[in-house]
Design an enzyme around this catalytic site. Structure first.
Site, short mmCIF file in Angstrom:
data_model
loop_
_atom_site.label_atom_id
_atom_site.label_comp_id
_atom_site.label_asym_id
_atom_site.label_seq_id
_atom_site.Cartn_x
_atom_site.Cartn_y
_atom_site.Cartn_z
N GLU A 100 0.70 -1.21 -0.17
CA GLU A 100 -0.01 0.03 0.01
C GLU A 100 0.78 1.21 0.18
O GLU A 100 2.10 1.08 0.35
CB GLU A 100 -0.96 0.10 1.15
N CYS A 113 3.29 8.71 0.79
CA CYS A 113 3.86 7.72 1.87
C CYS A 113 4.12 6.54 1.09
O CYS A 113 3.00 5.60 0.77
CB CYS A 113 2.93 7.75 3.03
N CYS A 120 5.58 -6.51 7.15
CA CYS A 120 6.90 -6.30 7.83
C CYS A 120 7.33 -7.08 8.79
O CYS A 120 6.48 -7.71 9.71
CB CYS A 120 6.63 -4.85 8.46
N CYS A 124 6.25 -4.56 15.40
CA CYS A 124 5.89 -3.59 16.46
C CYS A 124 4.40 -3.95 16.81
O CYS A 124 3.47 -4.08 15.86
CB CYS A 124 5.94 -2.22 15.97
N CYS A 127 1.24 -1.84 15.48
CA CYS A 127 1.33 -1.60 14.27
C CYS A 127 0.37 -2.55 13.28
O CYS A 127 0.78 -4.03 13.71
CB CYS A 127 2.62 -1.38 13.79
N CYS A 345 -0.95 6.53 10.07
CA CYS A 345 0.14 5.95 10.59
C CYS A 345 0.04 4.55 11.34
O CYS A 345 -0.74 4.66 12.32
CB CYS A 345 1.17 6.85 11.45
#
Ligand code: SF4
Length: 353
Positions: A100, A113, A120, A124, A127, A345
């Site tokens: 994305e 962005c 990933c 985290c 996230c 975010c």
């Protein structure tokens, strides 16, 4: 969605021209080197998607290019607009995996962005992307192609996009070679001609890679996702903190500032009861005092699906900010755009709505 999005099945094995540096673009036999600039002009200035449109390249060369290469590296592109004018883009790659990007138009600038990975590996805890796990690294073409596809869909010139943040899906420094070569293509005057000073690279804080990046000599804005000043709290929310203590990260940032001499930003997501106590603000100021020109971004947590985290309330954020200011830190509270479209975010999670 549009022509940019259509790649036929037989194209799956072909390499995208966005994967080449300008100096390595494929030339016709015996053609002079300057012809590469003509091809680059079609690719990046005119954002051509059809080899037949490249009329000054000669029919044989065009034929050769179309038989052996593709331009757009994506199979499908979908967009999800937000009420605040930002747009989340969902890209289906040639192998069917997805990633994305987010387009954010402001009055004075247009920002994108970008992602550097599918999912990933950093994991985290707060996230949504981390919760997806790791798919794979994106190629140079798949990183730069996000800018080209967004410009095409938004009906703007690619060069109107002057601000890039590598803060979407993925840890860019774990896809080091492709992320750096994509940045070099963005700043190449014969490609997108951006200023490195307007490109922000975000990292969870990997000391070895930060030191390596410093030696590249690119005056980027480095954004460190610190999120806690002490190792104990950091380990609770960021798995890579087990391998990299805060002291090592700060030492690598010191190196970065010595070689690059640019302001950096510290990203700090505000999680209620986890990292928002007054003592943590004091500790953060203390840890950062060894660095020069640092800006702290306090980010209220954007909730998503299964997450059990809660954002700190306004009162706690105000108090945290005040402690940092009392310690002479530059600090602002950054509200993310695109929350209603899953584009804020920490929210990127390949949702279909
Ligand atoms: S915050 Fe960044 S590094 Fe951490 S899991 Fe999410 S995308 Fe990866």
């Amino acid at each position: 969605m549009n022509d940019f999005a259509v790649n036929s099945k037989k194209n799956e094995q072909k390499k995208s021209l966005y994967d080449f540096t300008i100096d390595d673009l494929p030339l016709a036999k015996n053609a002079p080197k300057f012809r590469r600039k003509q091809l680059a002009n079609w690719l990046y200035e005119k954002a051509a998607q059809d080899f037949n449109a490249m009329t000054n390249l000669g029919a044989d060369w065009r034929q050769e290019l179309s038989e052996n290469y593709i331009i757009n590296p994506f199979k499908k592109i979908e967009s999800f607009p937000s009420a605040d004018d930002s747009v989340r883009y969902l890209f289906t790659l040639e192998d069917g995996l997805q990633t994305e990007a987010v387009y954010m138009p402001y009055k004075s600038r247009k920002t994108v962005c970008l992602s550097s990975m599918v999912g990933c590996p950093a994991g985290c805890a707060f996230c949504a992307t981390g919760a997806l796990g790791f798919g794979r690294n994106l190629s140079q073409a798949e990183i730069v192609g996000q800018i080209m596809a967004i410009a095409f869909a938004e009906k703007i010139q690619p060069k109107e996009i002057r601000n890039v943040v590598l803060m979407g899906m993925g840890e860019a420094l774990l896809n080091y070679d492709n992320a750096v070569s994509a940045i070099r293509l963005m700043i190449n005057p014969d490609a997108l001609d951006m200023s490195a000073r307007r490109i922000t690279l975000s990292t969870v804080g990997l000391p070895k890679q930060i030191k390596k990046l410093a030696k590249e000599g690119l005056p980027l804005v480095l954004a460190i996702s610190l999120h806690a000043p002490d190792d104990l709290t950091r380990k609770e929310i960021i798995p890579t903190a087990n391998a990299h203590p805060v002291s090592e990260i700060i030492e690598s940032l010191y190196d970065w500032q010595r070689l690059i001499n640019r302001r950096m930003t510290i990203e700090y997501v505000m999680l209620a009861g986890i990292n928002d106590a007054e003592w943590q603000a004091e500790a953060l100021a203390m840890v950062l005092s060894k660095l020069k020109t640092v800006h702290v971004n306090l980010i209220p947590f954007n909730s998503w699906g299964k997450s059990s985290f809660k954002s700190s309330d306004k009162h706690a954020i105000r108090k945290f900010k005040k402690v940092l200011e009392q310690n002479r830190m530059e600090v602002s509270v950054r509200f993310s755009r695109g929350q209603d479209a899953g584009a804020a975010c920490g929210q990127l999670a390949l949702t279909q709505s």
